[in-house]
Design an enzyme around this catalytic site. Structure first.
Site, PDB file in Angstrom:
ATOM      1  N   HIS A  22      30.619  94.713 -37.937  1.00  0.00           N
ATOM      2  CA  HIS A  22      31.359  95.265 -36.799  1.00  0.00           C
ATOM      3  C   HIS A  22      30.742  96.597 -36.380  1.00  0.00           C
ATOM      4  CE1 HIS A  22      35.160  93.012 -37.958  1.00  0.00           C
ATOM      5  NE2 HIS A  22      34.600  93.096 -39.142  1.00  0.00           N
ATOM      6  N   TYR A  23      31.042  97.039 -35.146  1.00  0.00           N
ATOM      7  CA  TYR A  23      30.975  98.473 -34.870  1.00  0.00           C
ATOM      8  C   TYR A  23      32.397  99.004 -34.785  1.00  0.00           C
ATOM      9  CZ  TYR A  23      31.370  97.607 -29.685  1.00  0.00           C
ATOM     10  OH  TYR A  23      31.753  97.235 -28.427  1.00  0.00           O
ATOM     11  N   THR A  24      32.537 100.321 -35.029  1.00  0.00           N
ATOM     12  CA  THR A  24      33.881 100.895 -35.021  1.00  0.00           C
ATOM     13  C   THR A  24      34.442 101.000 -33.598  1.00  0.00           C
ATOM     14  OG1 THR A  24      32.805 103.055 -35.071  1.00  0.00           O
ATOM     15  CG2 THR A  24      33.649 102.204 -37.165  1.00  0.00           C
ATOM     16  N   GLU A  87      32.256  97.955 -41.313  1.00  0.00           N
ATOM     17  CA  GLU A  87      32.379  98.680 -40.044  1.00  0.00           C
ATOM     18  C   GLU A  87      31.225  99.676 -39.947  1.00  0.00           C
ATOM     19  OE1 GLU A  87      34.229  98.554 -37.391  1.00  0.00           O
ATOM     20  OE2 GLU A  87      35.935  97.291 -37.967  1.00  0.00           O
ATOM     21  N   HIS A 129      31.170  90.129 -35.545  1.00  0.00           N
ATOM     22  CA  HIS A 129      32.575  89.920 -35.172  1.00  0.00           C
ATOM     23  C   HIS A 129      32.650  89.107 -33.875  1.00  0.00           C
ATOM     24  CE1 HIS A 129      36.853  91.857 -34.911  1.00  0.00           C
ATOM     25  NE2 HIS A 129      36.878  90.610 -35.322  1.00  0.00           N
ATOM     26  N   ASP A 139      31.583  93.198 -30.704  1.00  0.00           N
ATOM     27  CA  ASP A 139      30.861  94.005 -31.686  1.00  0.00           C
ATOM     28  C   ASP A 139      30.140  93.163 -32.737  1.00  0.00           C
ATOM     29  OD1 ASP A 139      33.627  93.479 -32.576  1.00  0.00           O
ATOM     30  OD2 ASP A 139      33.145  94.693 -34.319  1.00  0.00           O
TER      31      ASP A 139
HETATM   32 ZN   LIG Z   1      35.075  94.214 -35.107  1.00  0.00          ZN
END
Ligand SMILES: [Zn+2]
Length: 247
Positions: A22-24, A87, A129, A139
């Site tokens: 993911h990215y935050t 993340e 994600h 993301d």
């Molecule tokens: Zn995510």
């Protein structure tokens, strides 16, 4: 590795066999950390990797962190039960898709390699994600360097030029029907995406095509099945099949 506790986890209901990146998507790392440690947020991840390469551990790997949400991959639905979630601190689309610093990516690679050495996670189950929730999530985004990860043994990556077969030659656009659309659907389903196996090129299929492009054709995120996208989807489907046979 910095240990910080998140209360947002419970017990896994299925064996662990996936990795989700993911990215935050927030203004900075501390804000994301605060959110994932807040009992009222109901979200978490196993790890967070800061832009400077620091790695925070929030939830033990054998516990079920709350990061995947409503999602689907290769027939499975409760992906929180099956996955480790990382993340990666990055503002994401909302903050203009800033690049991921090299030192951060090096830390992500080292973390993933450790996870893959500890758990039986097949290559085809290392996902974005956006792969597992294409209609909701974008993301870690099209600037995330998946090829660099694949070069170190994390995830599948096809050769630069994918062979173009006759059935691909006209590409597939929204509203189309026929063999190119059907072939594109088959390829995406073979990779693991949730797609209906028949019908015209509709918006749900376009969302999946965008997810595929963010991951494997990041220069062109259009949701359209241009020839290169179809050829590349077919190439990744073949790689997936080969990886399955090797197991
Ligand atoms: Zn995510």
């Amino acid at each position: 590795m910095l240990q910080v506790h998140s209360p947002n986890f419970n017990e896994r209901l299925f064996p662990l066999d996936m990795l989700v990146l993911h990215y935050t998507g927030m203004k900075d790392g501390p804000s994301a950390l605060e959110k994932m440690r807040d009992p009222a947020s109901n979200v978490s991840a196993h790890y967070m990797v800061e832009e400077d390469g620091r790695v925070f551990s929030l939830v033990a790997e054998d516990k079920r962190a709350w990061q995947a949400g409503r999602s689907w991959w290769r027939g499975d639905e409760d992906l929180n039960s099956r996955s480790i979630g990382i993340e990666i601190v990055n503002g994401g689309h909302e903050f203009g898709l800033p690049p991921f610093p090299d030192i951060q990516i090096a830390a992500v690679i080292e973390l993933c390699q450790g996870i893959l050495s500890r758990w039986p996670i097949p290559q085809a189950r290392i996902v974005a994600h956006s792969d597992i929730a294409p209609e909701r999530k974008e993301d870690p985004g099209e600037r995330f360097p998946w090829k660099r990860l694949a070069d170190t043994g994390i995830g599948l990556w096809p050769p630069d030029k994918s062979p173009v077969e006759p059935w691909m030659m006209h590409g597939a656009a929204k509203g189309d029907k026929g063999i190119t659309v059907d072939g594109l659907r088959e390829a995406l389903a073979g990779i693991g995406y949730k797609v209906e196996r028949t019908g015209e090129f509709d918006e749900p299929l376009a969302a999946v095509v965008r997810a595929f492009q963010r991951r494997w054709r990041p220069m062109v995120v259009t949701g359209q099945g241009d020839v290169e996208t179809v050829a590349r989807a077919f190439a990744v489907a073949q790689l997936t099949q080969a990886a399955d046979l090797q197991r």
